[in-house]
Design a protein around this motif. Structure first.
Motif, mmCIF file in Angstrom:
data_model
loop_
_atom_site.group_PDB
_atom_site.id
_atom_site.type_symbol
_atom_site.label_atom_id
_atom_site.label_comp_id
_atom_site.label_asym_id
_atom_site.label_seq_id
_atom_site.Cartn_x
_atom_site.Cartn_y
_atom_site.Cartn_z
ATOM 1 N N VAL A 39 -79.667 32.426 -43.939
ATOM 2 C CA VAL A 39 -78.864 31.224 -43.764
ATOM 3 C C VAL A 39 -77.623 31.358 -44.644
ATOM 4 C CG1 VAL A 39 -78.778 28.729 -44.010
ATOM 5 C CG2 VAL A 39 -80.879 29.825 -43.230
ATOM 6 N N THR A 96 -77.287 30.532 -38.995
ATOM 7 C CA THR A 96 -78.629 31.089 -39.135
ATOM 8 C C THR A 96 -78.680 32.401 -38.372
ATOM 9 O OG1 THR A 96 -79.537 28.852 -39.254
ATOM 10 C CG2 THR A 96 -81.082 30.642 -38.781
ATOM 11 N N LEU A 121 -85.569 23.963 -38.992
ATOM 12 C CA LEU A 121 -85.231 25.066 -38.094
ATOM 13 C C LEU A 121 -86.342 25.205 -37.076
ATOM 14 C CD1 LEU A 121 -83.415 27.461 -37.328
ATOM 15 C CD2 LEU A 121 -84.731 28.867 -38.929
ATOM 16 N N TYR A 142 -85.248 34.333 -41.856
ATOM 17 C CA TYR A 142 -83.930 34.003 -41.323
ATOM 18 C C TYR A 142 -82.939 33.955 -42.476
ATOM 19 C CZ TYR A 142 -86.313 32.479 -37.040
ATOM 20 O OH TYR A 142 -87.062 32.430 -35.885
ATOM 21 N N MET A 156 -73.720 25.461 -41.832
ATOM 22 C CA MET A 156 -74.377 26.752 -42.049
ATOM 23 C C MET A 156 -74.605 27.461 -40.728
ATOM 24 S SD MET A 156 -77.861 24.951 -43.314
ATOM 25 C CE MET A 156 -76.795 23.933 -44.335
ATOM 26 N N PHE A 207 -79.545 27.004 -34.739
ATOM 27 C CA PHE A 207 -79.043 26.863 -36.096
ATOM 28 C C PHE A 207 -79.950 25.937 -36.892
ATOM 29 C CE2 PHE A 207 -76.555 24.201 -33.157
ATOM 30 C CZ PHE A 207 -76.935 22.931 -33.560
ATOM 31 N N PHE A 208 -79.976 26.135 -38.198
ATOM 32 C CA PHE A 208 -80.643 25.204 -39.105
ATOM 33 C C PHE A 208 -79.941 23.856 -39.001
ATOM 34 C CE2 PHE A 208 -81.084 23.006 -43.110
ATOM 35 C CZ PHE A 208 -82.400 23.226 -43.476
#
Length: 955
Positions: A739, A792, A730, A737, A790, A707-708
């Motif tokens: 997001v 990803t 990231l 990607y 968030m 994940f970011f």
């Protein structure tokens, strides 16, 4: 199309039902007033229109709030207490006067039950739906910027569009999955197409910061589907196609099914993926793709010929359209509100004929298990007839219920058969509740014994490629399943109850192991449907309520699974829905109160499934908790390439979505509202948060996608308009990607426990390994929590877990940055309002002229206070530049870059009447009727962001 609306973000629906405004209107004035009020109230809106003729005196317009819903529904009696779904009763008449058109913009739009007659859009569409005048789904990355179109959905159903003119009779401009079904289009004279689609799901324009040139459009999502089903296109002129999908991403699929084409130009001209089947093509009609499109395998199975129609465009008794299509997947009503199926199969086109080719109606007159007049004998007789037979129960006693107790399973079904339980007595009636199940079921099929000893009631066994249709039956007490489907296609199971409580004085139904079990080569079934009368209720099963194996391609729609009839208390199945087959659609169901998982996808054949718009773990009583004991949705053992989209999942005993360590990859989890589940909301691999790994080289469900990682979030107020900047990094391979940025309403221990979508966009990762980015979301809604999280998703559609939450800090950006610099002389001056790149936009009146912040970025153009510059033109306060493109304060550029009516022009794209373009040519009537901005015009805005952020983070 390459439209890029203004930067904002939309808040996804909360766990409790969104506030909604309802209107009942009976005049043109009250209708327009309702649309105007709805456009500004920031609510989901339902406008009910009383039957009558509404002669327009000008355009009928609506511009709503992005992401909310507008439902415009015709056919109501005075006071709007009752409704008749027949568009001929509610007429919107344009009197063929230019400019009298219908334009419903920005919101998710449903239009149903209208006769649109003699509308005249001039050079614009007669009816235009969708579009958004905002830059949506933005993620800004340094050194690249990416802007994506919003996700808006359009549904146009049960309407009649006749004798209307413009660039198109109907324009659909949406990045969602539009549905056009059960409509009649006839006598329209459009210059471009009868129905025009401009659909850009997940489309982005990627451009460099310097120079400000769009580098091209990139599709970041290939799962967009535009559905045209059960429509009639009749005599709309021979010079334009009936359907044209001209500006769509290559990944978009246009599905054209069950539709009738006679007397038009080319049937469909599609510049994307086209799938067509079960259509009637009259002389000179075809369904084609352009050089940019492709025809999907499996297309075909269409019928050629001419269907004789009556004055209302309904097929006469016989013809190639009549009884031509299996009933699975079709709605319960045709375009004018009549039964969608009269005979054993469905007619092609929008309207059903009155002809019924069922060879025999067999009457059951006794509840005995066997012998003359029994259901068992009726099935024996039906199996002996090669045609489709209908079994009714009109000769049973009038008391309710009538129970048939089976000592052994009924005979296997070897010929097509329709079993109509609602014919039992006059008191039997289908469900009318919009959320529950209030059907009166007077026919019970009960397996004998205190505990289940009879395997099943009805079965289509291996080797019998036939269809079974069952409605109006209560099933109880079976050891394997009430209905077993091991072969055949086109099965329709609607309006039945499997186990659970019954209304007094009827006694509760005994549980079975399963309600429906599919296996072998069975597929293509419809279980439930879009209308309330189609809904089934499944309760009390000791295994899965629905076991969806077999060949797949089934629709499970709008059922109650695990609750009582009201949907507000649990009558648990052990498991809600188990899926082990491919390409099923499970949508609009309420799946709650089950002992284990709500939905379980298992095995390598569980692929390509779509779970959409389901409510999992909530009751129908304003969303009160009614969780499943396990996960809301669980994927295990190689289940791959499934989509879990826009569901509301809460209160479950494990994670909202759980992707086990041995599950496959490509499972796309997006736009869901997840809250109050016992595990982390989206869980990959072992229970709990899976840490990111260097290079993202680990393996597991969804590739254990990293994940970011956010490190800071700043809420900025620019002239009172809130935006959110998130900094972080990231780690993983290079590539694009997606997001999805969510508001984490509550974040115990740093993990989100209540997620609502804010925005979505693209990070373009240029290198492998760890890379830092700055992300920006515009228009952050009021009432957000102050936490952001968030997910990803990589290019293979594998979605990560949620990132840890990060709390916002808040700053105010000096409005003076905007007045003399980037926004004054750049984006607003040379871009959106004016239009050109070279001369009149960024290069002339922007950075090189007026500077980014009132002064000094210009090449050769030192700026004094107020923004004057030498090279590129002197700028006054507010950013106006003369040479190369004059701009007033915040205003339009003239010399070098003006745009024609309605549209801004960018490098590589021209604008014609009605629309802006970037990287391509806008088709007639394609404008949003709203402000659009070219990507290049935004580069000074990017400079503003650069000034705030100063520089890209060090890696």
């Amino acid at each position: 199309m390459s439209r890029h609306p203004l930067l904002t973000a939309a808040l996804l629906a909360a766990a409790l039902p969104a506030s909604a405004a309802e209107f009942c209107v009976s005049s043109v004035l009250s209708l327009q007033n309702a649309l105007t009020t709805a456009g500004g109230n920031d609510e989901a809106d339902v406008i009910r229109v009383v039957q009558g003729t509404y002669t327009l005196t000008g355009p009928l317009t609506f511009s709503g709030t992005d992401g909310l819903q507008l439902s415009l529904l015709g056919g109501y009696a005075a006071g709007c207490s009752t409704r008749t779904l027949d568009p001929n009763n509610t007429i919107i008449d344009g009197a063929d006067v230019s400019g009298r058109s219908v334009s419903l913009r920005r919101s998710n739009v449903t239009v149903e039950g209208f006769f649109f007659r003699d509308l005249n859009g001039g050079t614009e569409p007669a009816i235009s739906l969708g579009c958004s005048p905002k830059f949506a789904d933005p993620i800004l990355t340094f050194p690249l910027l990416a802007f994506a179109t919003p996700t808006l959905t359009v549904q146009f159903r049960h309407n009649r569009v006749q004798s209307s003119s413009g660039s198109s009779a109907l324009l659909l401009e949406t990045s969602g999955d539009p549905v056009v079904s059960e409509n009649v289009f006839t006598g329209n004279t459009a210059s471009f197409a009868t129905v025009q689609l401009q659909n850009e799901p997940g489309r982005v324009c990627v451009f460099t910061l310097l120079p400000p040139l769009c580098m091209g459009d990139v599709s970041v999502s290939n799962d967009g589907v535009a559905t045209f089903a059960g429509n009639s296109f009749i005599n709309n002129g021979t010079t334009t196609p009936a359907i044209r999908a001209a500006l769509v991403t290559p990944g978009t699929t246009v599905r054209v099914t069950r539709s009738l084409f006679q007397g038009n130009g080319t049937g469909a001209l599609v510049a994307a993926k086209l799938f067509h089947t079960q259509n009637l093509l009259g002389p000179g009609q075809d369904l084609s793709v352009t050089a940019q499109g492709s025809l999907l395998s499996g297309s075909g199975g269409n019928v050629n010929g001419t269907q004789t129609l009556d004055a209302s465009f309904r097929p006469t008794a016989m013809g190639p359209a009549v009884d031509a299509v299996p009933p699975a997947g079709t709605p319960s009503r045709d375009a004018y509100g009549g039964p969608r199926r009269v005979g054993p199969r469905v007619d092609i086109g929008a309207l059903e004929s009155s002809f019924n080719s069922l060879s025999t109606t067999i009457v059951v007159n006794t509840t005995n298990d066997s012998g003359p007049g029994s259901l068992r004998q009726a099935l024996i007789d039906a199996n002996a007839d090669a045609d489709t037979d209908r079994i009714v129960f009109t000769a049973l006693p009038a008391t309710c219920p009538q129970t048939i107790t089976l000592a052994t399973p009924l005979p296997d079904i070897t010929q097509n058969v329709v079993i109509e339980g609602y014919t039992t007595t006059l008191s039997a009636a289908p469900n009318t509740s919009p959320t529950g199940f209030n059907a009166t079921l007077c026919l019970r099929l009960r397996g004998t014994g205190a505990t289940p000893t009879v395997s099943h009631a009805l079965r289509v066994n291996t080797g019998a490629n036939v269809s079974l249709e069952v409605s109006g039956v209560a099933f109880e007490n079976y050891a394997t399943a009430a209905i077993v489907l091991a072969d055949g296609t086109g099965h329709v199971i609607q309006g039945n109850q499997f186990g659970g409580a019954m209304p007094a004085p009827l006694t509760a139904l005994l549980p079975s192991a399963r309600g429906i079990s599919m296996s072998g080569t069975a597929g293509g079934a419809l279980i439930g449907g879009t209308a309330p009368e189609d809904r089934n209720a499944f309760a009390g099963a000791t295994a899965s309520a629905l076991n969806i194996g077999g060949a797949g391609d089934n629709d499970v729609i709008n059922n109650l699974i695990g609750t009582n009839r009201a949907g507000d208390a649990a009558i648990a199945n052990d498991e809600g829905v188990r899926i082990t087959s491919p390409n099923n659609v499970v949508r609009d169901n309420r799946i709650a109160g089950n002992t284990n998982d709500g939905v379980f996808l298992f095995g390598g054949t569980a692929t390509g499934n779509v779970l959409r718009d389901n409510v999992i773990g909530l009751s129908s009583a304003r969303g009160m908790p009614l969780g499943n004991g396990g996960a809301g949705v669980r994927l295990a053992t190689a289940a791959a390439n499934n989509s879990i989209v826009a569901n509301t999942i809460g209160n479950n005993g494990a994670s909202g979505v759980r992707i086990e360590p041995l599950a496959g990859n490509g499972n796309f989890v997006r736009d869901n509202t997840l809250f109050a589940n016992m595990g982390i909301e989206l869980d990959l691999g072992g229970p709990g948060q899976t840490p990111n790994d260097p290079g993202d080289i680990d393996v597991g469900g969804n590739h254990l996608q990293n994940f970011f990682t956010p490190t800071s979030a700043t809420k900025q107020l620019i002239r009172g308009d809130p935006s959110l900047e998130v900094r972080g990094s990231l780690d993983g391979p290079a590539g694009p990607y997606r997001v999805h940025v969510y508001d984490g309403y509550t974040c115990p221990g740093g993990q989100p426990d209540n997620t609502r979508l804010l925005d979505v966009g693209v990070l373009q990762k240029t290198d492998a390994g760890l890379e830092s980015f700055s992300l920006r979301v515009e228009g952050v809604p009021a009432g957000t929590s102050g936490n952001v999280t968030m997910t990803t998703t990589n290019s293979g559609n594998s979605t990560s877990e949620f990132s840890p939450c990060v709390a916002w800090t808040q700053v105010v950006v000096d409005a003076g940055v905007l007045d003399g610099g980037a926004m004054g002389g750049g984006a607003a001056g040379g871009g959106a309002a004016g239009g050109g790149v070279a001369g009149g936009g960024a290069a002339g009146g922007g950075a090189a002229g007026g500077g980014a912040a009132g002064g000094g970025l210009a090449a050769g153009g030192s700026a004094t206070a107020g923004g004057s510059a030498t090279a590129g033109g002197s700028a006054t306060a507010g950013g106006s530049a003369t040479a190369g493109g004059s701009a007033t304060a915040g205003g339009s550029a003239t010399a070098g870059g003006s745009a024609t009516a309605g549209g801004s022009a960018t490098a590589g794209g021209s604008a014609t009447a009605g629309g802006g373009a970037g990287g391509g040519t806008q088709m007639p009537g394609g404008g949003c009727g709203c402000t659009t901005t070219s990507p290049a015009a935004l580069w000074p805005f990017a400079l503003l962001i650069a000034l705030v952020a100063r520089r890209r983070f060090a890696r």
